[in-house]
Design an enzyme around this catalytic site. Sequence first.
Site, mmCIF file in Angstrom:
data_model
loop_
_atom_site.group_PDB
_atom_site.id
_atom_site.type_symbol
_atom_site.label_atom_id
_atom_site.label_comp_id
_atom_site.label_asym_id
_atom_site.label_seq_id
_atom_site.Cartn_x
_atom_site.Cartn_y
_atom_site.Cartn_z
ATOM 1 N N ASP A 52 6.920 -2.185 -4.009
ATOM 2 C CA ASP A 52 5.691 -2.674 -4.602
ATOM 3 C C ASP A 52 5.448 -1.771 -5.819
ATOM 4 O O ASP A 52 6.013 -0.678 -5.898
ATOM 5 C CB ASP A 52 4.551 -2.550 -3.581
ATOM 6 C CG ASP A 52 3.211 -2.896 -4.177
ATOM 7 O OD1 ASP A 52 3.120 -3.921 -4.888
ATOM 8 O OD2 ASP A 52 2.238 -2.148 -3.935
ATOM 9 N N LEU A 53 4.646 -2.219 -6.762
ATOM 10 C CA LEU A 53 4.412 -1.395 -7.959
ATOM 11 C C LEU A 53 3.038 -0.689 -7.923
ATOM 12 O O LEU A 53 2.969 0.542 -7.900
ATOM 13 C CB LEU A 53 4.500 -2.271 -9.216
ATOM 14 C CG LEU A 53 4.216 -1.557 -10.537
ATOM 15 C CD1 LEU A 53 5.329 -0.580 -10.895
ATOM 16 C CD2 LEU A 53 4.026 -2.573 -11.663
ATOM 17 N N ASP A 54 1.986 -1.520 -7.920
ATOM 18 C CA ASP A 54 0.625 -0.973 -8.004
ATOM 19 C C ASP A 54 0.282 -0.166 -6.759
ATOM 20 O O ASP A 54 0.251 -0.713 -5.658
ATOM 21 C CB ASP A 54 -0.385 -2.114 -8.162
ATOM 22 C CG ASP A 54 -0.146 -2.932 -9.418
ATOM 23 O OD1 ASP A 54 -0.195 -2.342 -10.504
ATOM 24 O OD2 ASP A 54 0.088 -4.151 -9.310
ATOM 25 N N THR A 84 -2.146 2.079 -10.482
ATOM 26 C CA THR A 84 -2.904 1.029 -11.177
ATOM 27 C C THR A 84 -3.929 0.360 -10.276
ATOM 28 O O THR A 84 -4.760 -0.402 -10.770
ATOM 29 C CB THR A 84 -1.933 -0.044 -11.710
ATOM 30 O OG1 THR A 84 -0.851 -0.130 -10.807
ATOM 31 C CG2 THR A 84 -1.435 0.294 -13.089
ATOM 32 N N LYS A 113 -5.794 -5.321 -2.842
ATOM 33 C CA LYS A 113 -4.459 -4.702 -2.973
ATOM 34 C C LYS A 113 -3.382 -5.680 -2.520
ATOM 35 O O LYS A 113 -3.439 -6.194 -1.398
ATOM 36 C CB LYS A 113 -4.369 -3.421 -2.129
ATOM 37 C CG LYS A 113 -4.986 -2.217 -2.812
ATOM 38 C CD LYS A 113 -4.773 -0.949 -2.005
ATOM 39 C CE LYS A 113 -5.545 0.201 -2.617
ATOM 40 N NZ LYS A 113 -5.560 1.370 -1.738
ATOM 41 N N SER A 143 6.536 -6.986 -6.771
ATOM 42 C CA SER A 143 5.127 -6.858 -7.147
ATOM 43 C C SER A 143 4.559 -8.238 -7.445
ATOM 44 O O SER A 143 5.212 -9.043 -8.111
ATOM 45 C CB SER A 143 4.995 -5.990 -8.405
ATOM 46 O OG SER A 143 3.675 -6.107 -8.929
ATOM 47 N N ALA A 144 3.341 -8.471 -6.956
ATOM 48 C CA ALA A 144 2.671 -9.756 -7.225
ATOM 49 C C ALA A 144 2.136 -9.808 -8.650
ATOM 50 O O ALA A 144 1.661 -10.845 -9.097
ATOM 51 C CB ALA A 144 1.527 -9.949 -6.238
ATOM 52 N N LYS A 187 1.575 -12.356 -0.845
ATOM 53 C CA LYS A 187 1.507 -11.458 0.310
ATOM 54 C C LYS A 187 0.223 -11.828 1.056
ATOM 55 O O LYS A 187 -0.763 -12.132 0.398
ATOM 56 C CB LYS A 187 1.447 -9.997 -0.162
ATOM 57 C CG LYS A 187 2.691 -9.575 -0.950
ATOM 58 C CD LYS A 187 2.496 -8.183 -1.575
ATOM 59 C CE LYS A 187 3.642 -7.875 -2.533
ATOM 60 N NZ LYS A 187 3.494 -6.590 -3.231
ATOM 61 N N GLU A 223 5.054 -0.057 0.446
ATOM 62 C CA GLU A 223 3.794 -0.731 0.151
ATOM 63 C C GLU A 223 2.582 0.171 0.377
ATOM 64 O O GLU A 223 2.596 1.013 1.276
ATOM 65 C CB GLU A 223 3.630 -1.930 1.097
ATOM 66 C CG GLU A 223 4.042 -3.246 0.521
ATOM 67 C CD GLU A 223 3.084 -3.776 -0.557
ATOM 68 O OE1 GLU A 223 1.992 -3.189 -0.737
ATOM 69 O OE2 GLU A 223 3.433 -4.764 -1.211
ATOM 70 N N ASP A 224 1.536 -0.055 -0.412
ATOM 71 C CA ASP A 224 0.257 0.631 -0.177
ATOM 72 C C ASP A 224 -0.784 -0.340 0.371
ATOM 73 O O ASP A 224 -1.921 0.066 0.617
ATOM 74 C CB ASP A 224 -0.276 1.245 -1.473
ATOM 75 C CG ASP A 224 -0.686 0.174 -2.459
ATOM 76 O OD1 ASP A 224 0.061 -0.818 -2.610
ATOM 77 O OD2 ASP A 224 -1.763 0.309 -3.075
HETATM 78 C C1 G6P Z 1 -0.786 -6.406 -7.278
HETATM 79 C C2 G6P Z 1 -2.094 -5.693 -7.064
HETATM 80 C C3 G6P Z 1 -3.224 -6.696 -6.873
HETATM 81 C C4 G6P Z 1 -3.233 -7.694 -8.026
HETATM 82 C C5 G6P Z 1 -1.891 -8.418 -8.087
HETATM 83 C C6 G6P Z 1 -1.803 -9.418 -9.233
HETATM 84 O O1 G6P Z 1 -0.343 -6.945 -6.079
HETATM 85 O O2 G6P Z 1 -2.036 -4.853 -5.937
HETATM 86 O O3 G6P Z 1 -4.456 -6.013 -6.802
HETATM 87 O O4 G6P Z 1 -4.292 -8.632 -7.870
HETATM 88 O O5 G6P Z 1 -0.863 -7.461 -8.254
HETATM 89 O O6 G6P Z 1 -1.788 -8.727 -10.444
HETATM 90 P P1 G6P Z 1 -1.877 -9.381 -11.876
HETATM 91 O O7 G6P Z 1 -1.571 -8.242 -12.811
HETATM 92 O O8 G6P Z 1 -0.857 -10.478 -11.953
HETATM 93 O O9 G6P Z 1 -3.257 -9.908 -12.031
HETATM 94 MG MG MG Z 2 0.242 -2.235 -4.165
#
Ligand code: G6P
Ligand code: MG
Length: 222
Positions: A13-15, A21, A48, A119-120, A150, A174-175
């Site tokens: 996962d990224l964020d 972020t 998240k 990452s989403a 997710k 993942e967080d």
């Molecule tokens: C990640 C974050 C979420 C965020 C999603 C979509 O999964 O943890 O908080 O809503 O990405 O991000 P975006 O940059 O496409 O709005």
């Molecule tokens: Mg995350």
Amino acid sequence: MVKFTDIKGFIFDLDGVVTDTSRYHAKAWGQLADKLGVDYPGLGDAVKGISRMDALEMILKKGGLENNYSEAEKEALAAEKNANYVNLIQNMSAKDILPGMADFLAELKDKGYGISLASASKNAPTILEKIGLSDYFTKAVDPATLKYGKPDPEIFIKGAQLLDLMPAQCIGLEDAAAGIAGINAAGETSVGIGDPELLHDATINFTDTSQVSLANIEKAMQ
Ligand code: G6P
Ligand code: MG
């Protein structure tokens, strides 16, 4: 549990895992929730891992507003949140990589493990560029191709496919509780980073990224 020696790839996962972020997502959603008059304690944790439109729906529902906006108006609200978010990530750089993650990625690459991104976020390529880690994530699931967000396992199954590996050969990091659920449902080993109570379904828990290393993962899998 799967043996450490069976593990060949890591799906990130990224964020909140590679870079911090999550607080910017939380802030930008908070700004929108305030504007809509929605009081949402715990909003930062709730969004998240949740895709942009699904997060918006959660906020609208919380305020009992789910039937108040047309699809076009919802798109506009999501675009407004994203504009706020993009503004907040403008000055990100390598200093925003979470502790230990640059070393961990280097260690994985050095030892020949597969690395992919799950990452989403549609902002992931921009962020990776800013923090200087794009070269590690040439294999990344494009969130625009996903049918489900997710906690559905789809993104993590695709993350393993990109590495030509079976899910059982992969570890997902993942967080978010939604992300841990997705990793587990994909049949992968889950590493939860953050509050172990929130991430109680993870196979392995670390309270912060500085603990993430191959040696610590191997130890936890014994
Ligand atoms: C990640 C974050 C979420 C965020 C999603 C979509 O999964 O943890 O908080 O809503 O990405 O991000 P975006 O940059 O496409 O709005
Ligand atoms: Mg995350």
